[in-house]
Design an enzyme around this catalytic site. Structure first.
Site, PDB file in Angstrom:
ATOM      1  N   ASP A 124     -23.209 -10.875 -15.636  1.00 36.35           N
ATOM      2  CA  ASP A 124     -22.639 -10.005 -14.242  1.00 36.35           C
ATOM      3  C   ASP A 124     -23.135  -8.198 -15.705  1.00 36.35           C
ATOM      4  O   ASP A 124     -23.180  -8.782 -16.416  1.00 36.35           O
ATOM      5  CB  ASP A 124     -21.047 -10.116 -14.720  1.00 36.35           C
ATOM      6  CG  ASP A 124     -20.883 -11.217 -13.554  1.00 36.35           C
ATOM      7  OD1 ASP A 124     -21.411 -11.446 -13.297  1.00 36.35           O
ATOM      8  OD2 ASP A 124     -19.291 -11.286 -13.931  1.00 36.35           O
TER       9      ASP A 124
HETATM   10  N1  URA Z   1     -19.603 -16.115 -15.991  1.00 40.88           N
HETATM   11  C1  URA Z   1     -19.007 -14.868 -15.283  1.00 40.88           C
HETATM   12  O1  URA Z   1     -17.895 -14.817 -15.116  1.00 40.88           O
HETATM   13  N2  URA Z   1     -19.906 -14.078 -15.603  1.00 40.88           N
HETATM   14  C2  URA Z   1     -21.620 -14.094 -16.530  1.00 40.88           C
HETATM   15  O2  URA Z   1     -21.785 -13.111 -16.471  1.00 40.88           O
HETATM   16  C3  URA Z   1     -21.706 -15.453 -16.728  1.00 40.88           C
HETATM   17  C4  URA Z   1     -20.337 -15.883 -16.551  1.00 40.88           C
END
Ligand code: URA
Length: 242
Positions: A102
């Site tokens: 993310d």
């Molecule tokens: N899980 C999440 O919620 N975000 C990420 O970036 C990676 C794994």
């Protein structure tokens, strides 16, 4: 293979720069200064050196990035900086991140032009372990930990409408961060959308900071500050391909 192709594949420079380097006598083949950039060499048997440093041929390129906050994991984005923009000085075509983090997640991201390796590492059947450092809003109860570890309903559904729970995970309690937020290491074997955040939400908690520490055998180099990257060592590449 042509010498300029070999040198280009090793990121020595553009075709034009390489012609210049060869003209200036910076490239050697088997100890002798290369006469022209378009001579043919055998990458398996000839010893190629640039500025007297011996080069080992690799068709593909592999980098470990400590992804910073605020950068997207896609290859192109009109407005926001991407992880590929960070590596633009490498001059390597077709680089892609191996999976997505993310925008606000930090940590380990493998970036490579080896599409087959990306495919293998991301294949849902392979169940490659991913370890995350997760800072959370409040402590986890014993019951929360059991639910996370056994597999939890995060809202995904199977074709028949039944809950598609996450695969078993591992939770390690790591103490608190400087703000007093509990910190855990969470190991998961899938890569569902926002998986870690949704798993913590499912036990009534909230992720306040998320960082990936490892993916399979590949462990984030602690020397790398957010936004820094380095090429993988041959050993790291070999271990990932095992
Ligand atoms: N899980 C999440 O919620 N975000 C990420 O970036 C990676 C794994």
């Amino acid at each position: 293979m042509r010498l300029d192709k070999f040198l280009g594949d090793q990121n020595i420079g553009t075709r034009k720069q390489i012609r210049e380097y060869v003209k200036n006598g910076r490239c050697k083949v088997n100890g002798g200064v290369a006469s022209k950039a378009d001579i043919h060499i055998n990458p398996e048997t000839d010893v190629i050196a640039f500025d007297d440093i011996e080069l080992t041929y690799s068709k593909f390129h592999y980098y470990m990035l400590n992804k910073p906050d605020g950068v997207v994991s896609s290859t192109k984005d009109g407005r926001t900086m991407t992880v590929i923009d960070i590596l633009k000085d490498e001059n390597v075509k077709d680089l892609s991140p191996c999976g997505r983090l993310d925008i606000d997640t930090e940590g380990l991201l493998l970036i490579t032009d080896d599409g087959e390796l990306i495919h293998r590492l991301l294949s849902p059947k392979k169940h490659v372990d991913k370890v995350y450092e997760v800072h959370i809003a409040k402590d986890l109860s014993e019951r929360d930990i059991s639910r996370l570890e056994e597999g939890i309903d995060i809202g995904d559904k199977r074709n028949d409408g039944s809950p598609d729970k996450t695969l078993p995970a591992k939770v390690l309690l790591m103490g608190e961060d400087e703000e007093g937020n509990p910190v855990i290491h969470l190991t998961i074997r899938e890569g569902r959308f926002h998986q870690v955040k949704r798993m913590l939400e499912a036990v009534g908690n909230e992720v306040v900071f998320l960082k990936r520490l490892s993916m399979g055998s590949l462990v984030l180099d602690e020397e790398l500050e957010p936004g820094e990257y380095r090429p993988l060592t041959q050993e790291e590449i070999d271990n990932l391909k095992k």
